[in-house]
Scaffold this motif. Sequence first.
Motif, mmCIF file in Angstrom:
data_model
loop_
_atom_site.group_PDB
_atom_site.id
_atom_site.type_symbol
_atom_site.label_atom_id
_atom_site.label_comp_id
_atom_site.label_asym_id
_atom_site.label_seq_id
_atom_site.Cartn_x
_atom_site.Cartn_y
_atom_site.Cartn_z
ATOM 1 N N TYR A 165 0.835 -1.215 0.000
ATOM 2 C CA TYR A 165 0.000 0.000 0.000
ATOM 3 C C TYR A 165 0.865 1.258 0.000
ATOM 4 O O TYR A 165 0.409 2.329 -0.366
ATOM 5 N N LYS A 166 2.103 1.110 0.435
ATOM 6 C CA LYS A 166 3.017 2.262 0.389
ATOM 7 C C LYS A 166 3.414 2.570 -1.059
ATOM 8 O O LYS A 166 3.957 3.624 -1.346
ATOM 9 N N HIS A 167 3.171 1.615 -1.967
ATOM 10 C CA HIS A 167 3.467 1.811 -3.395
ATOM 11 C C HIS A 167 2.186 2.056 -4.193
ATOM 12 O O HIS A 167 2.215 2.078 -5.419
ATOM 13 N N ARG A 174 -1.333 5.770 -0.185
ATOM 14 C CA ARG A 174 0.080 5.741 0.226
ATOM 15 C C ARG A 174 0.272 6.493 1.542
ATOM 16 O O ARG A 174 0.926 6.030 2.459
ATOM 17 N N ARG A 175 -0.329 7.668 1.596
ATOM 18 C CA ARG A 175 -0.179 8.466 2.813
ATOM 19 C C ARG A 175 -0.742 7.720 4.022
ATOM 20 O O ARG A 175 -0.114 7.632 5.080
ATOM 21 N N ALA A 177 -1.085 4.575 4.407
ATOM 22 C CA ALA A 177 -0.260 3.411 4.759
ATOM 23 C C ALA A 177 0.937 3.841 5.618
ATOM 24 O O ALA A 177 1.259 3.193 6.619
ATOM 25 N N TYR A 178 1.573 4.944 5.231
ATOM 26 C CA TYR A 178 2.692 5.452 6.026
ATOM 27 C C TYR A 178 2.228 5.915 7.408
ATOM 28 O O TYR A 178 2.923 5.735 8.409
ATOM 29 N N GLU A 181 1.673 2.800 9.480
ATOM 30 C CA GLU A 181 2.948 2.206 9.879
ATOM 31 C C GLU A 181 3.616 3.060 10.968
ATOM 32 O O GLU A 181 4.043 2.555 12.009
ATOM 33 N N TYR A 267 5.760 10.146 1.130
ATOM 34 C CA TYR A 267 4.985 8.998 0.651
ATOM 35 C C TYR A 267 4.933 8.932 -0.877
ATOM 36 O O TYR A 267 4.295 8.050 -1.450
#
Length: 559
Positions: A165-167, A174-175, A177-178, A181, A267
């Motif tokens: 999801y970071k990709h 993406r945001r 997911a970061y 995390e 991100y």
Amino acid sequence: MKFSEMKYKRLDVKSVLAEYEKITDAVSDAQSFDEVLAAIARHESLLAEAQTMMTLAEIRASIDTTDEFYEAEKAFYDENEPVFEEKLQEFMLALYQCDFVDRLKEKYGELLFINMEMMLKTFSPAIIGDLQRENALVTEYQKLVASAQISFRGETLNISELGKYKHDADRQVRRAAYEAEGGFYLEHSGELDRIFDELVKCRSLIAEKLGFESFTQLAYYRRTRNCYNAEMVKKFREMVVSDIMPIAVGLKERQRERIGVDKLYFYDDVFSFKEGNPKPQGTPGDILAAGRKMYEEMSPETAEFIDFMYSNELLDVVAKKGKAVGGYCTTLMKYKAPFIFSNFNGTSGDVDVLTHEAGHAFAAYMAKDFELIELMNPTMESCECHSMSMEFFAWKWLPLFYGEDFKRAQLEHLADCVTFIPYGSMVDHFQHIMYDEPELTPAQRNEKWAQLEKIYRPYVDFDGLPFYGEGRGWQRQIHIYEYPFYYIDYCLAQTVALKFWALSQKDYADAWHRYTAFVREGGRKTFTQLCETAGIEDPFTAGSLKDAAKTAQQFLENI
Ligand SMILES: [Zn+2]
């Protein structure tokens, strides 16, 4: 011999240990040089047998994690390996101290003994308890990270599952997911701070007990850095900042334009193309066939190598149920056979297996007939030169893997290489500060990291992300906890790879010739000597990064 025909038999540890005691005594009591050589020959065959049985068990357990037989065998070696290791060291010490050591140096080269001397300095019985403590702290960190159960868009994910999801093509995903995390790490920031603080203090104490000025010095010995010191690495980092970092900044600006955003946030960093990153075409079978064709055409040596690998079933790369995750390259010493393990997943990572891991395997193949196992492999940064350079020598054949998309694959590869070097140098710089100033508080450590970000990655804007935006990003870089000072190795190797690439752009045959000269030496020379053998400046020489960096910049501007 085919991998499936390699016979496994549990090592008779008792008799191996007894044999080691015998040959260690034989070396200590030797009356003639021939007696020493006979003991060495016996040691080589004992080691090859032991290493091969342990590795066979490990490989087969990773190919089928549900196989109870090999699981038990692996557990057996986990328990017995330290004792074996101890006997091995005693044997080495006997060689180092024997009456014929000068003749051994003449025969096998001085380097082996310089390396032994370094190894001996890293241990004393007085630190056993501290080493156990260090291991326990590392395990605690591993467990903490592995325990992550992150709620994300209705799923419960671990750190690596969250990775895709970071990709994601959707910036908001993406945001998020970061954010998720970072949220996990932040929630455990107290533990992460404490574990690191205890590690720094524990390692510093070990260094003190062994008589080193700081842990940094000990870490260089642990990593057998036999041709460069912290001062030289510092100069290298300064060259990275002056010669590589500005090019990385330019590349990031072009990435921003390419993906069509006003501002490149953290991100967006790994998102290289609006239409998604280049993927290899075809089935795993097609990728393997392309790999074979590539090495057959590359050179007579690689043709022989790839034929050996394929006809002896020395690659297990297709994802299967029950296989362990990840990938590696190892060697079965008794059969002089490298082995590559991976899980193809349809990304460019599949091609990397056939370029990077096969680069390691090629080096092992080239050294297979060396008289001493101890001389086959150079130190880590040089091993990574083997593999990272091979990734670039493979460029000519990328159309076989990517079809018409090969240009984007080249751009991504080269750009990743150039932007990685400053990041890796930052990780290294941070570690030097940590062990130079072991008394820093957790808050001061984060402050240091945030300052380094501005030097090495000035283009990064964290957009107020939790954790990452607070100078805590270093806590997810496992090497900082688990493998101290192991990171600059990648940067040094990437620099060398870049040099081979720049040479190959001008004259492929000449570059290849230099590369094989580097590889052929195995571990008989130090890193800087290997560079010299290949006729390239080592990365510590003033101005040595400029040329290759410039060639890369020009190439990327024209693509
Ligand atoms: Zn590697």
